[in-house]
Design an enzyme around this catalytic site. Sequence first.
Site, mmCIF file in Angstrom:
data_model
loop_
_atom_site.group_PDB
_atom_site.id
_atom_site.type_symbol
_atom_site.label_atom_id
_atom_site.label_comp_id
_atom_site.label_asym_id
_atom_site.label_seq_id
_atom_site.Cartn_x
_atom_site.Cartn_y
_atom_site.Cartn_z
ATOM 1 N N ASN A 148 0.805 -1.216 0.000
ATOM 2 C CA ASN A 148 0.000 0.000 0.000
ATOM 3 C C ASN A 148 0.843 1.274 0.000
ATOM 4 O O ASN A 148 0.299 2.368 -0.145
ATOM 5 C CB ASN A 148 -0.988 -0.010 1.174
ATOM 6 C CG ASN A 148 -2.090 -1.037 0.936
ATOM 7 O OD1 ASN A 148 -2.243 -1.544 -0.178
ATOM 8 N ND2 ASN A 148 -2.849 -1.359 1.980
ATOM 9 N N ARG A 185 -16.787 1.816 -0.881
ATOM 10 C CA ARG A 185 -15.489 2.463 -1.153
ATOM 11 C C ARG A 185 -15.616 3.599 -2.165
ATOM 12 O O ARG A 185 -15.085 3.555 -3.266
ATOM 13 C CB ARG A 185 -14.452 1.418 -1.581
ATOM 14 C CG ARG A 185 -14.297 0.340 -0.538
ATOM 15 C CD ARG A 185 -13.185 -0.607 -0.842
ATOM 16 N NE ARG A 185 -11.870 -0.022 -0.609
ATOM 17 C CZ ARG A 185 -10.730 -0.658 -0.843
ATOM 18 N NH1 ARG A 185 -10.747 -1.863 -1.315
ATOM 19 N NH2 ARG A 185 -9.590 -0.073 -0.590
ATOM 20 N N ARG A 244 -2.633 -10.896 -4.576
ATOM 21 C CA ARG A 244 -2.606 -9.440 -4.745
ATOM 22 C C ARG A 244 -1.701 -8.771 -3.719
ATOM 23 O O ARG A 244 -1.126 -7.728 -4.003
ATOM 24 C CB ARG A 244 -4.020 -8.860 -4.579
ATOM 25 C CG ARG A 244 -4.981 -9.320 -5.615
ATOM 26 C CD ARG A 244 -6.282 -8.629 -5.442
ATOM 27 N NE ARG A 244 -6.082 -7.188 -5.576
ATOM 28 C CZ ARG A 244 -7.032 -6.312 -5.725
ATOM 29 N NH1 ARG A 244 -8.282 -6.703 -5.759
ATOM 30 N NH2 ARG A 244 -6.769 -5.029 -5.856
HETATM 31 N N1 EPU Z 1 -14.355 6.747 1.804
HETATM 32 C C1 EPU Z 1 -15.419 7.500 1.332
HETATM 33 N N2 EPU Z 1 -15.165 8.420 0.343
HETATM 34 C C2 EPU Z 1 -13.922 8.594 -0.181
HETATM 35 C C3 EPU Z 1 -12.853 7.817 0.304
HETATM 36 C C4 EPU Z 1 -13.103 6.889 1.306
HETATM 37 O O1 EPU Z 1 -16.557 7.370 1.780
HETATM 38 O O2 EPU Z 1 -13.764 9.452 -1.076
HETATM 39 C C5 EPU Z 1 -14.603 5.742 2.850
HETATM 40 C C6 EPU Z 1 -14.420 4.325 2.282
HETATM 41 O O3 EPU Z 1 -15.600 3.856 1.663
HETATM 42 C C7 EPU Z 1 -14.045 3.540 3.511
HETATM 43 C C8 EPU Z 1 -13.303 4.565 4.390
HETATM 44 O O4 EPU Z 1 -13.625 5.847 3.855
HETATM 45 O O5 EPU Z 1 -15.191 3.109 4.183
HETATM 46 C C9 EPU Z 1 -11.797 4.413 4.427
HETATM 47 O O6 EPU Z 1 -11.289 4.338 3.123
HETATM 48 P P1 EPU Z 1 -9.829 4.841 2.700
HETATM 49 O O7 EPU Z 1 -9.974 5.836 1.614
HETATM 50 O O8 EPU Z 1 -9.067 5.245 3.926
HETATM 51 O O9 EPU Z 1 -9.201 3.508 2.134
HETATM 52 P P2 EPU Z 1 -8.422 3.285 0.787
HETATM 53 O O10 EPU Z 1 -7.448 4.371 0.559
HETATM 54 O O11 EPU Z 1 -9.395 2.973 -0.285
HETATM 55 C C10 EPU Z 1 -6.426 1.996 1.879
HETATM 56 C C11 EPU Z 1 -5.806 0.635 1.703
HETATM 57 C C12 EPU Z 1 -6.739 -0.436 2.243
HETATM 58 C C13 EPU Z 1 -7.008 -0.147 3.720
HETATM 59 C C14 EPU Z 1 -7.568 1.291 3.888
HETATM 60 C C15 EPU Z 1 -7.757 1.675 5.337
HETATM 61 C C16 EPU Z 1 -4.504 0.917 -0.294
HETATM 62 C C17 EPU Z 1 -4.256 0.516 -1.686
HETATM 63 N N3 EPU Z 1 -5.562 0.372 0.306
HETATM 64 O O12 EPU Z 1 -7.646 1.955 1.123
HETATM 65 O O13 EPU Z 1 -6.056 -1.668 2.133
HETATM 66 O O14 EPU Z 1 -7.956 -1.061 4.219
HETATM 67 O O15 EPU Z 1 -6.658 2.231 3.260
HETATM 68 O O16 EPU Z 1 -6.589 1.574 6.043
HETATM 69 O O17 EPU Z 1 -3.734 1.676 0.286
HETATM 70 C C18 EPU Z 1 -5.819 -3.977 1.753
HETATM 71 O O18 EPU Z 1 -4.602 -3.797 1.626
HETATM 72 O O19 EPU Z 1 -6.331 -5.121 1.857
HETATM 73 C C19 EPU Z 1 -6.710 -2.825 1.777
HETATM 74 C C20 EPU Z 1 -8.009 -2.908 1.529
#
Ligand code: EPU
Length: 444
Positions: free
Chosen positions: A24, A124, A402
Amino acid sequence: MVEKLKIVGGNPLHGEVSISGAKNAVLKLMAAAILPQGESIIHNVPQLTDVNIMLRVIEELGVKTKYDKASKTVAIDATDITSITAKYELVSKMRASFIILGALVTRCKEAIVALPGGCAIGERRVDFHIKGLEALGADIKIENGYVHAKAQRLVGTDIYLDIPSVGATENLMLAAVLAEGATRIQNAAQEPEIVDLANFLNAMGADISGAGTSEIIINGVKQENLHPIEYTTIPDRIEAGTYMAAIIATKGKGIIKNVLPSHLTFFNSKLIKMGANIKLIEPTVLEVSCNQRLNSVNIVTQPYPGFPTDLQSLAMAMLTTADGVSIITESLYENRFMQVPELRRMGADIHQERNHALVRGVEKLAGTNVKASDLRAGASLIVAALMAEGKSEIEALHHIDRGYELFETKFANLGANIVRYNDESDTLANASLELNKENLNASV
Ligand code: EPU
């Protein structure tokens, strides 16, 4: 050809495991590498499906990439960018590639990036990414499932995130690097991967402060101030937590190398409450062991530095045989208990209601056939299979590929009776499983 994992559980894991670079973090560094002209080099890049997808996204922009698997080094030469489009075919395969939006729009003044759509673990959304870019002055249209962003000039501003979203913080950091003036992201995500991205960008000539806190300030710089760099990414804290969970849950003892313990403070404190021993041997080496039935604990997932949602399924697997009742609350995703029905098939006693799961510890799990639904649910099934008496088979390994580099080799090096096979090599797999068992018996 359907690949499966065959595991014979019930034996403690012993030995050493070295942790790979953080998935990540590295995916975002790859997007950041398109900001300057010239060739940047990233070291410690794990061999993962997600890394391959990100390479393809970047290549489709006309950027030259090279991945040397032996040295785990990626070279990204973004001297020329000839396309501003990231297609749905790739973005839908890996949501994290949406991060290219901020980098493209700031470098090329225009970007067309597919909306990633839903995902097994939750809705998401990407609304914070889009609202933040609009606040920076980008003109955004959503057309036929694509985000079309244009910005002759981005101008720094104050952005408040409703949730400390990791992806939105990163996308906006990338966009703000070349904006005019200062951008302040409030309620920013504080994950170590954010700090790694800020360090990478600063080494390139960006001016970012506050990464790792809830307020990040990005003073925009000019394109000509950015230069390509050579950089080594941080170790994967979730991969480290996964092997720690497996060693502890099987009442084994092992050495985790190339780990940054400060990234796992909250997780480690829960493991200690469960009854595990964790010893710091060197600044990046931990010894973990456990010789008792685990205690039950309650867990609530939170953004960093709280308990990581990515380790929730692993903790759940561990707690299925703990002494007493544990309550697990998932507060980040709507649908991150996909492992529950599969763990139940192995004999776990779990009652789930919305985002709460009540785990009543049973004496032991029993091996059976299960299916991975997503990356971390898949990892939790491996841990459960290693804990369980008898043989398990795990399907849908592409989810696990992945995010876990060479996982069956790493588990096998810890003494696990584990083998990947496809239907054609079934007989072979059984033979090698027997062989592994013999080796294990001989070494005990
Ligand atoms: N959210 C919104 N709107 C947005 C962005 C996020 O509602 O515009 C919500 C999401 O739906 C979710 C929450 O905010 O419920 C947190 O999402 P976040 O944006 O923090 O997550 P992400 O950036 O999509 C990354 C990791 C995830 C990890 C999360 C939380 C990467 C590639 N992915 O996702 O990793 O769970 O942060 O720490 O960096 C994994 O590796 O298995 C994985 C899913």
